[in-house]
Design a protein around this motif. Structure first.
Motif, PDB file in Angstrom:
ATOM      1  N   MET A   1      15.183  17.824 -21.136  1.00 46.37           N
ATOM      2  CA  MET A   1      13.773  17.726 -21.502  1.00 46.37           C
ATOM      3  C   MET A   1      13.012  18.907 -20.904  1.00 46.37           C
ATOM      4  O   MET A   1      13.521  19.621 -20.064  1.00 46.37           O
ATOM      5  N   ASN A   2      11.782  19.091 -21.306  1.00 39.91           N
ATOM      6  CA  ASN A   2      11.022  20.251 -20.837  1.00 39.91           C
ATOM      7  C   ASN A   2       9.611  19.847 -20.426  1.00 39.91           C
ATOM      8  O   ASN A   2       8.646  20.508 -20.752  1.00 39.91           O
ATOM      9  N   HIS A   3       9.496  18.758 -19.700  1.00 36.32           N
ATOM     10  CA  HIS A   3       8.210  18.321 -19.189  1.00 36.32           C
ATOM     11  C   HIS A   3       7.976  18.974 -17.824  1.00 36.32           C
ATOM     12  O   HIS A   3       8.907  19.164 -17.042  1.00 36.32           O
ATOM     13  N   LYS A   4       6.729  19.287 -17.516  1.00 41.96           N
ATOM     14  CA  LYS A   4       6.402  20.021 -16.296  1.00 41.96           C
ATOM     15  C   LYS A   4       6.051  19.138 -15.113  1.00 41.96           C
ATOM     16  O   LYS A   4       5.961  19.617 -13.987  1.00 41.96           O
ATOM     17  N   SER A   5       5.812  17.871 -15.351  1.00 43.36           N
ATOM     18  CA  SER A   5       5.502  16.943 -14.258  1.00 43.36           C
ATOM     19  C   SER A   5       6.281  15.657 -14.497  1.00 43.36           C
ATOM     20  O   SER A   5       6.005  14.921 -15.447  1.00 43.36           O
ATOM     21  N   ILE A   6       7.253  15.393 -13.640  1.00 50.97           N
ATOM     22  CA  ILE A   6       8.178  14.272 -13.822  1.00 50.97           C
ATOM     23  C   ILE A   6       7.911  13.206 -12.772  1.00 50.97           C
ATOM     24  O   ILE A   6       7.923  13.491 -11.572  1.00 50.97           O
ATOM     25  N   LEU A   7       7.669  11.988 -13.229  1.00 48.76           N
ATOM     26  CA  LEU A   7       7.500  10.849 -12.328  1.00 48.76           C
ATOM     27  C   LEU A   7       8.770  10.016 -12.386  1.00 48.76           C
ATOM     28  O   LEU A   7       9.163   9.555 -13.460  1.00 48.76           O
ATOM     29  N   VAL A   8       9.430   9.835 -11.257  1.00 48.91           N
ATOM     30  CA  VAL A   8      10.669   9.064 -11.232  1.00 48.91           C
ATOM     31  C   VAL A   8      10.466   7.787 -10.429  1.00 48.91           C
ATOM     32  O   VAL A   8       9.924   7.798  -9.319  1.00 48.91           O
ATOM     33  N   HIS A   9      10.878   6.679 -11.022  1.00 52.73           N
ATOM     34  CA  HIS A   9      10.777   5.367 -10.395  1.00 52.73           C
ATOM     35  C   HIS A   9      11.944   5.171  -9.441  1.00 52.73           C
ATOM     36  O   HIS A   9      13.110   5.271  -9.827  1.00 52.73           O
ATOM     37  N   LEU A  10      11.620   4.896  -8.174  1.00 54.78           N
ATOM     38  CA  LEU A  10      12.650   4.637  -7.173  1.00 54.78           C
ATOM     39  C   LEU A  10      12.437   3.273  -6.546  1.00 54.78           C
ATOM     40  O   LEU A  10      11.307   2.816  -6.372  1.00 54.78           O
ATOM     41  N   ALA A  11      13.551   2.629  -6.236  1.00 49.66           N
ATOM     42  CA  ALA A  11      13.531   1.335  -5.546  1.00 49.66           C
ATOM     43  C   ALA A  11      14.907   1.151  -4.930  1.00 49.66           C
ATOM     44  O   ALA A  11      15.817   1.951  -5.157  1.00 49.66           O
ATOM     45  N   ASN A  12      15.083   0.114  -4.173  1.00 44.34           N
ATOM     46  CA  ASN A  12      16.364  -0.138  -3.522  1.00 44.34           C
ATOM     47  C   ASN A  12      17.279  -0.912  -4.467  1.00 44.34           C
ATOM     48  O   ASN A  12      17.655  -2.049  -4.211  1.00 44.34           O
ATOM     49  N   ASP A  13      17.644  -0.280  -5.587  1.00 44.18           N
ATOM     50  CA  ASP A  13      18.506  -0.918  -6.579  1.00 44.18           C
ATOM     51  C   ASP A  13      19.740  -0.053  -6.807  1.00 44.18           C
ATOM     52  O   ASP A  13      19.858   1.042  -6.268  1.00 44.18           O
ATOM     53  N   GLU A  14      20.655  -0.521  -7.634  1.00 46.23           N
ATOM     54  CA  GLU A  14      21.943   0.145  -7.801  1.00 46.23           C
ATOM     55  C   GLU A  14      21.839   1.514  -8.466  1.00 46.23           C
ATOM     56  O   GLU A  14      22.705   2.365  -8.274  1.00 46.23           O
ATOM     57  N   GLU A  15      20.795   1.757  -9.250  1.00 47.78           N
ATOM     58  CA  GLU A  15      20.728   2.967 -10.058  1.00 47.78           C
ATOM     59  C   GLU A  15      19.726   4.008  -9.546  1.00 47.78           C
ATOM     60  O   GLU A  15      19.506   5.025 -10.200  1.00 47.78           O
ATOM     61  N   HIS A  16      19.121   3.770  -8.383  1.00 53.27           N
ATOM     62  CA  HIS A  16      18.026   4.649  -7.976  1.00 53.27           C
ATOM     63  C   HIS A  16      18.472   6.086  -7.700  1.00 53.27           C
ATOM     64  O   HIS A  16      17.751   7.032  -7.993  1.00 53.27           O
ATOM     65  N   THR A  17      19.666   6.278  -7.155  1.00 54.44           N
ATOM     66  CA  THR A  17      20.116   7.644  -6.885  1.00 54.44           C
ATOM     67  C   THR A  17      20.392   8.405  -8.186  1.00 54.44           C
ATOM     68  O   THR A  17      20.158   9.620  -8.259  1.00 54.44           O
ATOM     69  N   THR A  18      20.876   7.698  -9.202  1.00 55.31           N
ATOM     70  CA  THR A  18      21.114   8.345 -10.502  1.00 55.31           C
ATOM     71  C   THR A  18      19.806   8.837 -11.106  1.00 55.31           C
ATOM     72  O   THR A  18      19.723   9.961 -11.618  1.00 55.31           O
ATOM     73  N   ARG A  19      18.770   7.976 -11.060  1.00 51.64           N
ATOM     74  CA  ARG A  19      17.455   8.384 -11.584  1.00 51.64           C
ATOM     75  C   ARG A  19      16.950   9.632 -10.877  1.00 51.64           C
ATOM     76  O   ARG A  19      16.420  10.560 -11.505  1.00 51.64           O
ATOM     77  N   LEU A  20      17.101   9.651  -9.573  1.00 54.84           N
ATOM     78  CA  LEU A  20      16.609  10.793  -8.804  1.00 54.84           C
ATOM     79  C   LEU A  20      17.402  12.053  -9.134  1.00 54.84           C
ATOM     80  O   LEU A  20      16.830  13.139  -9.275  1.00 54.84           O
ATOM     81  N   GLU A  21      18.716  11.930  -9.277  1.00 51.61           N
ATOM     82  CA  GLU A  21      19.544  13.084  -9.621  1.00 51.61           C
ATOM     83  C   GLU A  21      19.153  13.643 -10.991  1.00 51.61           C
ATOM     84  O   GLU A  21      19.099  14.864 -11.184  1.00 51.61           O
ATOM     85  N   VAL A  22      18.893  12.754 -11.951  1.00 51.68           N
ATOM     86  CA  VAL A  22      18.463  13.192 -13.280  1.00 51.68           C
ATOM     87  C   VAL A  22      17.126  13.909 -13.189  1.00 51.68           C
ATOM     88  O   VAL A  22      16.931  14.982 -13.790  1.00 51.68           O
ATOM     89  N   ALA A  23      16.199  13.347 -12.437  1.00 57.03           N
ATOM     90  CA  ALA A  23      14.879  13.960 -12.292  1.00 57.03           C
ATOM     91  C   ALA A  23      14.978  15.345 -11.665  1.00 57.03           C
ATOM     92  O   ALA A  23      14.334  16.306 -12.132  1.00 57.03           O
ATOM     93  N   LEU A  24      15.780  15.485 -10.627  1.00 58.71           N
ATOM     94  CA  LEU A  24      15.917  16.778  -9.959  1.00 58.71           C
ATOM     95  C   LEU A  24      16.600  17.801 -10.864  1.00 58.71           C
ATOM     96  O   LEU A  24      16.218  18.980 -10.881  1.00 58.71           O
ATOM     97  N   LYS A  25      17.589  17.346 -11.631  1.00 57.83           N
ATOM     98  CA  LYS A  25      18.273  18.262 -12.546  1.00 57.83           C
ATOM     99  C   LYS A  25      17.319  18.780 -13.622  1.00 57.83           C
ATOM    100  O   LYS A  25      17.268  19.975 -13.913  1.00 57.83           O
ATOM    101  N   LEU A  26      16.536  17.877 -14.212  1.00 61.16           N
ATOM    102  CA  LEU A  26      15.579  18.279 -15.240  1.00 61.16           C
ATOM    103  C   LEU A  26      14.487  19.174 -14.661  1.00 61.16           C
ATOM    104  O   LEU A  26      14.030  20.122 -15.305  1.00 61.16           O
TER     105      LEU A  26
END
Length: 276
Positions: A1-26
């Motif tokens: 994607m090519n968005h300039k401001s990314i908001l990533v939802h984090l919580a103490n759940d099983e998938e939170h590190t994946t979301r963060l990795e995707v956000a940082l990569k994008l």
């Protein structure tokens, strides 16, 4: 994607590190800012927790565990962002996940969330975060599938699920920059009526004027649901993301009778960007 401001939802759940990795990569790919919002309140109450005392103790313990995890993750997050020269911010809050995400959406272009689990009947009503955030935030919502490999590309090959609705047009416009950068874009319509056939040609011309050469696909009949047909077609064409409108029908109707949104939220195995 090519968005300039990314908001990533984090919580103490099983998938939170994946979301963060995707956000940082994008963010790295697109020179974007990452806003990490870690919400310490549990997303939902496990079905086995009963009684007022047990519920209160569970919330206290879960919140404390989340706070500890937030401290650990913040250190890793800031170190990664500084090492990779990624603009970033970190916020920890307690409260309702949907409300807090909608509140922070005013300073973002896209919200990254995870596909919910559906292990119990109650999950369909308790974990409606994807749909509610899409409806309330006014932003495109990138849903990362359960168990997703964050090293995979997103938005190199894009499937646009097209129908002549406000939601579909919003989805296209929300992702124009990403569509321009994609290696391949498919424009799919299923069981089109006369209006859909006309609008498919018009939207294709619109994309062309923006430098996007999309390949149109038309499926006249399908033996499966529309949602499954969209997903199967995206997989068949090697797409790594589906772009679609959310809730073309009433929310009540989709909740009770199904629909494209419900199917993709529950069954998608590739990322989905939804707009409303």
């Amino acid at each position: 994607m090519n968005h300039k401001s990314i908001l990533v939802h984090l919580a103490n759940d099983e998938e939170h590190t994946t979301r963060l990795e995707v956000a940082l990569k994008l963010a790295k790919q697109n020179d974007a800012h990452v806003s990490a919002l870690f919400i310490t309140t549990p997303i939902g109450m496990p079905a086995e927790i009963y009684g007022r005392g047990a519920s209160v103790q569970f919330l206290l313990d879960a919140t404390k565990s989340s706070e500890d995890r937030a401290e650990e993750l913040e250190k890793e997050f800031r170190e990664t962002c500084e090492r990779e020269n990624i603009s970033h911010s970190w916020v920890v809050q307690e409260g309702d996940h949907i409300s807090l995400l909608a509140e922070h959406a005013h300073a973002a272009d896209v919200i990254i969330v995870s596909q919910p689990y559906f292990e119990h009947f109650e999950d369909r009503f308790r974990t409606r975060l994807v749909e509610e955030v899409t409806l309330l935030s006014g932003l495109p919502c990138l849903m990362v599938p359960r168990g997703f490999d964050a090293s995979k590309d997103i938005a190199k090959r894009v499937m646009i699920a097209w129908k002549s609705t406000r939601e579909s047009l919003r989805a296209v416009r929300d992702n124009m920059n990403a569509l321009r950068k994609a290696d391949k874009v498919f424009l799919l319509t299923i069981q089109p009526d006369t209006q859909d056939a006309l609008s498919l040609s018009e939207i294709n011309n619109y994309l062309n004027r923006h430098g996007i050469n999309a390949e149109t696909l038309t499926i006249a009949q399908t033996e499966t649901s529309i949602g499954q047909t969209i997903h199967d077609s995206a997989q068949a064409h090697g797409c790594d993301v589906i772009v679609c409108g959310a809730y073309g029908h009433s929310r009540l109707r989709e909740m009770l009778l199904g629909g494209v949104t419900k199917y993709l939220v529950k069954e998608a195995t590739i990322p989905v960007v939804m707009s409303h």
